[in-house]
Design a protein around this motif. Structure first.
Motif, short mmCIF file in Angstrom:
data_model
loop_
_atom_site.label_atom_id
_atom_site.label_comp_id
_atom_site.label_asym_id
_atom_site.label_seq_id
_atom_site.Cartn_x
_atom_site.Cartn_y
_atom_site.Cartn_z
N LYS A 144 3.28 10.18 -7.01
CA LYS A 144 2.23 9.25 -7.02
C LYS A 144 2.63 7.81 -6.50
N THR A 195 4.05 7.80 -2.84
CA THR A 195 3.42 8.35 -1.69
C THR A 195 1.95 8.34 -1.82
N GLY A 196 1.40 8.04 -3.21
CA GLY A 196 -0.23 7.90 -3.30
C GLY A 196 -0.73 9.06 -3.65
N SER A 197 0.24 10.40 -3.86
CA SER A 197 -0.14 11.59 -4.13
C SER A 197 0.87 12.28 -5.10
N THR A 257 0.73 -1.32 0.08
CA THR A 257 0.04 0.11 -0.21
C THR A 257 0.85 1.33 -0.10
N PRO A 258 0.77 2.32 -1.03
CA PRO A 258 1.30 3.38 -0.91
C PRO A 258 1.44 4.24 0.29
N LEU A 259 2.20 4.93 0.70
CA LEU A 259 2.17 5.72 1.83
C LEU A 259 1.20 6.72 1.56
N THR A 260 0.26 7.09 2.26
CA THR A 260 -0.84 8.08 2.29
C THR A 260 -0.27 9.40 2.37
N ALA A 261 -0.43 10.18 1.40
CA ALA A 261 0.43 11.71 1.37
C ALA A 261 -0.83 12.76 1.13
N ALA A 283 -2.86 15.38 -0.78
CA ALA A 283 -3.05 15.87 -2.44
C ALA A 283 -2.89 17.41 -2.21
N ARG A 333 9.47 9.18 1.93
CA ARG A 333 9.26 8.89 3.16
C ARG A 333 9.61 9.59 4.33
#
Length: 261
Positions: free
Chosen positions: A160, A163-165, A50-54, A56, A121
């Motif tokens: 993206k 980090t997911g963003s 799961t990508p690190l949530t960052a 937006a 990260r």
């Protein structure tokens, strides 16, 4: 399904964290580390990484499309860093800021993230903003529309994936401000604002730590956005004095997101 042992659960967690491990990220496609030898003839598959949530990008309705500073009526400033260079120097700068209770904004170069993916990260875990400073750090304002778009999207895609963003901010490379074309392209990619600055430390000219300190402290005021760089030892040496004087003046160093919130 066979019962998963405690050791297997830990192995699965390590595999799920593979996105932030240097080898997997550098490859740009692997999402888990090497599989551990199973303790039983069959085992449940490792959890998908799961990508690190960052955060937006956010729109700030009272701010212009190209931001040079924050509100002038609050004692806060933003220290922003162009993100490339030796990761040891970058880590030292982040650690020094954190020791003083400061949070900064890092505009990362895509090729730097390719080489040092773990820094994404490190920046976010420290509570700092992370944004886009183009893929190759070339003069983006001078490029054709297609090439400029590729520079912006190239870095956005790496952020993206890591980090997911796409990152909270975009800053043009090799220019203090974006051209109208680059500003439109950044908005198309998903950045409501382009981040400029009103104080240039000139640390990239390597004038020495005292000169960097004097330049910043002579110009900074409520709401200022300060441009600095990773990769220069003089910036590391200057930061403690800068932060100490900011504290003495009652100016708090915060992320750009916090500055404008």
């Amino acid at each position: 399904m066979d019962r998963v042992t405690t050791t297997d659960r830990r192995t699965a967690l390590r595999a799920g964290a593979g996105l932030v491990a240097g080898g997997a990220l550098a490859a740009g496609c692997a999402t888990t580390g090497p599989a551990a030898a199973p303790a039983a003839p069959a085992r449940a598959p490792a959890a998908k990484a799961t990508p690190l949530t960052a955060p937006a990008p956010r729109a700030f309705p009272r701010q212009p499309a190209q931001i040079t500073h924050g509100p002038r009526d609050r004692p806060r400033i933003a220290l922003t860093f162009h993100g490339q260079g030796d990761p040891k120097i970058a880590t030292a700068l982040l650690t020094e800021a954190e020791k003083h209770g400061a949070r900064v904004t890092v505009l990362a170069v895509g090729t730097w993230l390719d080489t040092h993916p773990e820094m994404a990260r490190r920046i976010l875990d420290g509570g700092h903003d992370l944004g886009n400073h183009t893929q190759r750090h070339i003069a983006v304002n001078t490029l054709s529309e297609a090439d400029a778009l590729a520079e912006i999207t190239g870095c956005a895609e790496r952020l993206k994936r890591l980090t997911g963003s796409i990152g909270t901010w975009f800053r043009p490379s090799r220019a203090p401000a974006a051209s109208p074309l680059v500003q439109r392209l950044a908005h198309r990619v998903g950045y409501p604002h382009v981040l400029s600055y009103d104080v240039d430390s000139l640390d990239f000219t390597e004038p020495g730590a005292p000169a960097v300190t004097r330049k910043v402290l002579a110009e900074v005021r409520d709401g200022s956005v300060v441009s600095m760089h990773f990769g220069y030892a003089g910036t590391v040496a200057a930061l403690p004095a800068v932060l100490q004087e900011l504290d003495r003046r009652g100016l708090r160093a915060v992320t750009t997101t916090e500055l404008l919130s």
